[in-house]
Design an enzyme around this catalytic site. Structure first.
Site, PDB file in Angstrom:
ATOM      1  N   GLY A  18     -57.256  22.800  11.930  1.00  0.00           N
ATOM      2  CA  GLY A  18     -56.362  23.625  12.894  1.00  0.00           C
ATOM      3  C   GLY A  18     -55.247  24.097  11.969  1.00  0.00           C
ATOM      4  O   GLY A  18     -54.082  24.811  12.725  1.00  0.00           O
ATOM      5  N   ILE A  20     -53.305  26.813   9.034  1.00  0.00           N
ATOM      6  CA  ILE A  20     -53.590  28.147   8.428  1.00  0.00           C
ATOM      7  C   ILE A  20     -54.389  28.042   7.269  1.00  0.00           C
ATOM      8  O   ILE A  20     -55.411  28.925   6.973  1.00  0.00           O
ATOM      9  CB  ILE A  20     -52.057  28.851   8.266  1.00  0.00           C
ATOM     10  CG1 ILE A  20     -51.486  29.009   9.663  1.00  0.00           C
ATOM     11  CG2 ILE A  20     -52.495  30.155   7.719  1.00  0.00           C
ATOM     12  CD1 ILE A  20     -49.997  29.353   9.414  1.00  0.00           C
ATOM     13  N   ASP A  68     -52.074  17.874  -5.641  1.00  0.00           N
ATOM     14  CA  ASP A  68     -50.569  17.835  -5.291  1.00  0.00           C
ATOM     15  C   ASP A  68     -50.227  19.204  -5.827  1.00  0.00           C
ATOM     16  O   ASP A  68     -49.901  19.266  -7.025  1.00  0.00           O
ATOM     17  CB  ASP A  68     -49.861  16.490  -5.751  1.00  0.00           C
ATOM     18  CG  ASP A  68     -48.431  16.560  -5.329  1.00  0.00           C
ATOM     19  OD1 ASP A  68     -47.889  17.648  -4.784  1.00  0.00           O
ATOM     20  OD2 ASP A  68     -47.696  15.732  -5.701  1.00  0.00           O
ATOM     21  N   ALA A  69     -49.713  19.993  -4.826  1.00  0.00           N
ATOM     22  CA  ALA A  69     -49.298  21.454  -5.337  1.00  0.00           C
ATOM     23  C   ALA A  69     -48.019  21.347  -6.051  1.00  0.00           C
ATOM     24  O   ALA A  69     -47.470  22.524  -6.579  1.00  0.00           O
ATOM     25  CB  ALA A  69     -49.401  22.311  -4.179  1.00  0.00           C
ATOM     26  N   TYR A 165     -35.807  24.409   5.047  1.00  0.00           N
ATOM     27  CA  TYR A 165     -36.991  25.058   5.308  1.00  0.00           C
ATOM     28  C   TYR A 165     -36.481  26.538   5.063  1.00  0.00           C
ATOM     29  O   TYR A 165     -37.374  27.210   4.219  1.00  0.00           O
ATOM     30  CB  TYR A 165     -37.530  25.174   6.374  1.00  0.00           C
ATOM     31  CG  TYR A 165     -38.708  25.696   6.879  1.00  0.00           C
ATOM     32  CD1 TYR A 165     -39.879  25.147   6.223  1.00  0.00           C
ATOM     33  CD2 TYR A 165     -39.005  27.003   7.669  1.00  0.00           C
ATOM     34  CE1 TYR A 165     -41.289  26.085   6.589  1.00  0.00           C
ATOM     35  CE2 TYR A 165     -40.124  27.553   7.778  1.00  0.00           C
ATOM     36  CZ  TYR A 165     -41.284  27.098   7.248  1.00  0.00           C
ATOM     37  OH  TYR A 165     -42.522  27.604   7.504  1.00  0.00           O
ATOM     38  N   LYS A 169     -37.854  28.963   1.668  1.00  0.00           N
ATOM     39  CA  LYS A 169     -39.004  30.097   2.262  1.00  0.00           C
ATOM     40  C   LYS A 169     -37.940  31.518   1.510  1.00  0.00           C
ATOM     41  O   LYS A 169     -38.701  32.444   1.168  1.00  0.00           O
ATOM     42  CB  LYS A 169     -39.054  30.211   3.659  1.00  0.00           C
ATOM     43  CG  LYS A 169     -40.042  29.006   4.009  1.00  0.00           C
ATOM     44  CD  LYS A 169     -41.347  29.202   3.372  1.00  0.00           C
ATOM     45  CE  LYS A 169     -42.403  28.068   3.939  1.00  0.00           C
ATOM     46  NZ  LYS A 169     -43.786  28.475   3.421  1.00  0.00           N
ATOM     47  N   THR A 200     -50.118  25.543  14.958  1.00  0.00           N
ATOM     48  CA  THR A 200     -50.791  24.677  13.962  1.00  0.00           C
ATOM     49  C   THR A 200     -50.273  23.186  14.219  1.00  0.00           C
ATOM     50  O   THR A 200     -49.083  23.023  14.772  1.00  0.00           O
ATOM     51  CB  THR A 200     -50.445  25.033  12.604  1.00  0.00           C
ATOM     52  OG1 THR A 200     -49.067  24.782  12.388  1.00  0.00           O
ATOM     53  CG2 THR A 200     -51.163  26.475  12.220  1.00  0.00           C
ATOM     54  N   PRO A 201     -50.605  22.159  13.258  1.00  0.00           N
ATOM     55  CA  PRO A 201     -50.138  20.899  13.502  1.00  0.00           C
ATOM     56  C   PRO A 201     -48.634  20.741  13.040  1.00  0.00           C
ATOM     57  O   PRO A 201     -47.664  20.271  13.584  1.00  0.00           O
ATOM     58  CB  PRO A 201     -50.893  20.048  12.572  1.00  0.00           C
ATOM     59  CG  PRO A 201     -52.116  20.575  12.544  1.00  0.00           C
ATOM     60  CD  PRO A 201     -51.947  22.100  12.727  1.00  0.00           C
ATOM     61  N   LEU A 202     -48.332  21.558  11.901  1.00  0.00           N
ATOM     62  CA  LEU A 202     -46.920  21.779  11.332  1.00  0.00           C
ATOM     63  C   LEU A 202     -45.712  22.122  12.617  1.00  0.00           C
ATOM     64  O   LEU A 202     -44.950  21.691  13.119  1.00  0.00           O
ATOM     65  CB  LEU A 202     -46.817  22.767  10.307  1.00  0.00           C
ATOM     66  CG  LEU A 202     -45.453  22.700   9.874  1.00  0.00           C
ATOM     67  CD1 LEU A 202     -44.818  21.775   8.922  1.00  0.00           C
ATOM     68  CD2 LEU A 202     -45.160  24.364   9.195  1.00  0.00           C
TER      69      LEU A 202
HETATM   70  N1  LIG Z   1     -47.367  27.541  11.946  1.00  0.00           N
HETATM   71  C1  LIG Z   1     -46.433  28.376  11.652  1.00  0.00           C
HETATM   72  O1  LIG Z   1     -45.658  29.081  12.707  1.00  0.00           O
HETATM   73  C2  LIG Z   1     -45.882  28.935  10.489  1.00  0.00           C
HETATM   74  C3  LIG Z   1     -44.828  30.024  10.509  1.00  0.00           C
HETATM   75  C4  LIG Z   1     -44.433  30.373   9.080  1.00  0.00           C
HETATM   76  C5  LIG Z   1     -45.003  30.090   8.021  1.00  0.00           C
HETATM   77  N2  LIG Z   1     -45.778  28.997   8.077  1.00  0.00           N
HETATM   78  C6  LIG Z   1     -46.010  28.455   6.690  1.00  0.00           C
HETATM   79  O2  LIG Z   1     -47.615  28.455   6.676  1.00  0.00           O
HETATM   80  C7  LIG Z   1     -47.993  27.177   5.846  1.00  0.00           C
HETATM   81  C8  LIG Z   1     -49.176  26.510   6.442  1.00  0.00           C
HETATM   82  O3  LIG Z   1     -48.508  25.935   7.682  1.00  0.00           O
HETATM   83  P1  LIG Z   1     -49.187  25.225   8.858  1.00  0.00           P
HETATM   84  O4  LIG Z   1     -48.263  25.707  10.091  1.00  0.00           O
HETATM   85  O5  LIG Z   1     -50.713  25.568   8.875  1.00  0.00           O
HETATM   86  O6  LIG Z   1     -48.846  23.737   8.352  1.00  0.00           O
HETATM   87  P2  LIG Z   1     -49.739  22.298   8.342  1.00  0.00           P
HETATM   88  O7  LIG Z   1     -48.926  21.210   8.011  1.00  0.00           O
HETATM   89  O8  LIG Z   1     -50.704  22.295   9.394  1.00  0.00           O
HETATM   90  O9  LIG Z   1     -50.441  22.450   6.979  1.00  0.00           O
HETATM   91  C9  LIG Z   1     -49.776  22.625   5.825  1.00  0.00           C
HETATM   92  C10 LIG Z   1     -50.713  21.752   4.782  1.00  0.00           C
HETATM   93  O10 LIG Z   1     -49.876  21.688   3.474  1.00  0.00           O
HETATM   94  C11 LIG Z   1     -50.349  20.374   3.060  1.00  0.00           C
HETATM   95  N3  LIG Z   1     -49.255  19.945   1.930  1.00  0.00           N
HETATM   96  C12 LIG Z   1     -48.138  19.348   2.210  1.00  0.00           C
HETATM   97  N4  LIG Z   1     -47.622  19.311   1.047  1.00  0.00           N
HETATM   98  C13 LIG Z   1     -48.550  19.423   0.153  1.00  0.00           C
HETATM   99  C14 LIG Z   1     -48.672  19.153  -1.402  1.00  0.00           C
HETATM  100  N5  LIG Z   1     -47.572  18.787  -2.057  1.00  0.00           N
HETATM  101  N6  LIG Z   1     -49.505  19.687  -1.999  1.00  0.00           N
HETATM  102  C15 LIG Z   1     -50.803  20.167  -1.497  1.00  0.00           C
HETATM  103  N7  LIG Z   1     -50.632  20.244  -0.023  1.00  0.00           N
HETATM  104  C16 LIG Z   1     -49.823  19.945   0.751  1.00  0.00           C
HETATM  105  C17 LIG Z   1     -50.065  19.562   4.275  1.00  0.00           C
HETATM  106  O11 LIG Z   1     -50.928  18.164   3.996  1.00  0.00           O
HETATM  107  C18 LIG Z   1     -50.882  20.386   5.260  1.00  0.00           C
HETATM  108  O12 LIG Z   1     -52.443  20.151   5.297  1.00  0.00           O
HETATM  109  C19 LIG Z   1     -46.746  26.735   5.242  1.00  0.00           C
HETATM  110  O13 LIG Z   1     -46.301  27.105   4.034  1.00  0.00           O
HETATM  111  C20 LIG Z   1     -45.752  27.209   6.422  1.00  0.00           C
HETATM  112  O14 LIG Z   1     -44.271  27.007   6.120  1.00  0.00           O
HETATM  113  C21 LIG Z   1     -46.465  28.356   9.240  1.00  0.00           C
END
Ligand SMILES: NC(=O)c1ccc[n+]([C@@H]2O[C@H](COP(=O)([O-])OP(=O)(O)OC[C@H]3O[C@@H](n4cnc5c(N)ncnc54)[C@H](O)[C@@H]3O)[C@@H](O)[C@H]2O)c1
Length: 271
Positions: A18, A20, A68-69, A165, A169, A200-202
Site C-alpha cells: 500500500g 508509494i 537501510d538507506a 519532516y 524535505k 498510504t500507511p505513512l
Molecule cells: N503519503 C503521502 O501523502 C506523502 C506525501 C508527500 C511525500 N511522501 C513521501 O513519499 C515517500 C513514501 O511514503 P509513503 O507514504 O509510501 O510511506 P510508507 O511509510 O508507507 O513507506 C515508506 C517506506 O520507507 C521505509 N523506510 C523507512 N526508513 C527506511 C530506511 N532507513 N531505509 C530503507 N527504508 C526505510 C519504511 O519501512 C516504509 O516501507 C516518503 O519519502 C514520504 O515522505 C508521502
C-alpha cells in the site's frame, strides 16, 4: 506499456503493502523495466510481496532487498550487487521516508537527526554511491541515467507541528537541485516528485497522530479536511502518484532535470 523498456531501477522504501515505493516498483514493471530492485529496512512482509509481484511480472524481474538507506556500507553493497547481477543501473528512486510529529520546542535534536537521516542523508548517499553506475546508463539509453527523489509539498510549506519532516524535505529538494546541476553534464537527470496527500500507511499513521494531538476529532475528518485543501477536492492513491515517477524515469523526460513535479491536486498553488 513500454516506457521503461530494458531499464534497471532501484526503488527504496518499497517493503510495505500500500505504499508509494511498492506502487512505483509495479508501475515500472508494467512499463517494461528489465529489473526492479525494491529495498526496505523492514522485511516482515518481504516474502509475501515478492511472491505476489514476482508471480505477476516474472521472478527474474523483481527482488526486494533488506537495506537501510541511511547506511553508506549498505548502499555500496547494494550497488555492487546490482552491477554484478544486472550489468548496470539506469534509474534510482529515493523514496524511503519517515515523519515525526512535533514543533521545535518539543522535538529533540536526536529525533530531528533521525528524520534528517532518512529523508535527506539517504538520498544523498544513494546519489553519491549510485552516481557512477548511472553515468554508464547513457551507453544503453539516449536519455542517460535518471534519479527521482520523492520529496513532498512539505518542502515548500511551513508547519508548526512537523518541524523535522518539513525541514528534511526542504533539504531534499535542494539536494535534488544541486545534484541536477552537478550531474547534468554526466547525462544523469535528477528530478523530484512532490506528492500531496497520498493514502498510504505513512499518511494513515500521520492522521492518527493529528487526532492524538487534538488537531482533528477523527481520522475521517482529517482526511476530509486534507482533501478539501485541494482544488480538486481529493487525495491521491499510490498508483496515481507512481505515474509521476514513470514519466521522470522515462525517455520522455530526457530534457527534464532539476524539475520539481507537484503531484498534489493543486494544493501547492494555494500557498
Ligand atoms: N503519503 C503521502 O501523502 C506523502 C506525501 C508527500 C511525500 N511522501 C513521501 O513519499 C515517500 C513514501 O511514503 P509513503 O507514504 O509510501 O510511506 P510508507 O511509510 O508507507 O513507506 C515508506 C517506506 O520507507 C521505509 N523506510 C523507512 N526508513 C527506511 C530506511 N532507513 N531505509 C530503507 N527504508 C526505510 C519504511 O519501512 C516504509 O516501507 C516518503 O519519502 C514520504 O515522505 C508521502
Amino acid at each position: 506499456m513500454d516506457r521503461l523498456r530494458n531499464k534497471v531501477a532501484i526503488v527504496t522504501g518499497a517493503g510495505r503493502p500500500g505504499n508509494i515505493g511498492l506502487a512505483v516498483c509495479e508501475a515500472f514493471l508494467r512499463e517494461g523495466a528489465r529489473a526492479v530492485i525494491g529495498t526496505d529496512l523492514r522485511t516482515d512482509q518481504s516474502e509475501a510481496i515478492t511472491a505476489r509481484v514476482a508471480q505477476k511480472y516474472g521472478r527474474e524481474r523483481f527482488r526486494l532487498v533488506a537495506h537501510d538507506a541511511t547506511d553508506e556500507t549498505a548502499w555500496r553493497r547494494l550497488a555492487d550487487e546490482v552491477a554484478a547481477d544486472f550489468g548496470g543501473l539506469d534509474v534510482l528512486v529515493n523514496n524511503a521516508g519517515i515523519a515525526m510529529h512535533g514543533g521545535i520546542l518539543d522535538t529533540s535534536l536526536e529525533d530531528l537527526r533521525k528524520v534528517m537521516a532518512v529523508n535527506h542523508d539517504a538520498p544523498f548517499l544513494g546519489i553519491k554511491i549510485c552516481g557512477r553506475l548511472l553515468e554508464a546508463a547513457l551507453s544503453r539509453h539516449p536519455g542517460g541515467g535518471a534519479i527521482v527523489n520523492n520529496v513532498s509539498m512539505a518542502s515548500y510549506m511551513p508547519n508548526a507541528n512537523n518541524i523535522s519532516y518539513h525541514v528534511s524535505k526542504a533539504a531534499a529538494r535542494m539536494l535534488t537541485l544541486c545534484a541536477a546541476k552537478e550531474l547534468g553534464p554526466k547525462k544523469i537527470r535528477v528530478n523530484s516528485v512532490h506528492p500531496g496527500v497520498t493514502m498510504t500507511p505513512l499518511i494513515r499513521e500521520g492522521l492518527r497522530g493529528y487526532v492524538a494531538h487534538g488537531l482533528w476529532p477523527s481520522t475521517e475528518a482529517a482526511q476530509a479536511a486534507l482533501a478539501a485543501m485541494s482544488p480538486l477536492g481529493m487525495t491521491s492513491e499510490p498508483e496515481d502518484t507512481a505515474h509521476a515517477f514513470v514519466y521522470l524515469a522515462s525517455e520522455e523526460a530526457r530534457f527534464v532535470t532539476g524539475a520539481c513535479l507537484f503531484h498534489d491536486g493543486g494544493i501547492g498553488g494555494i500557498y
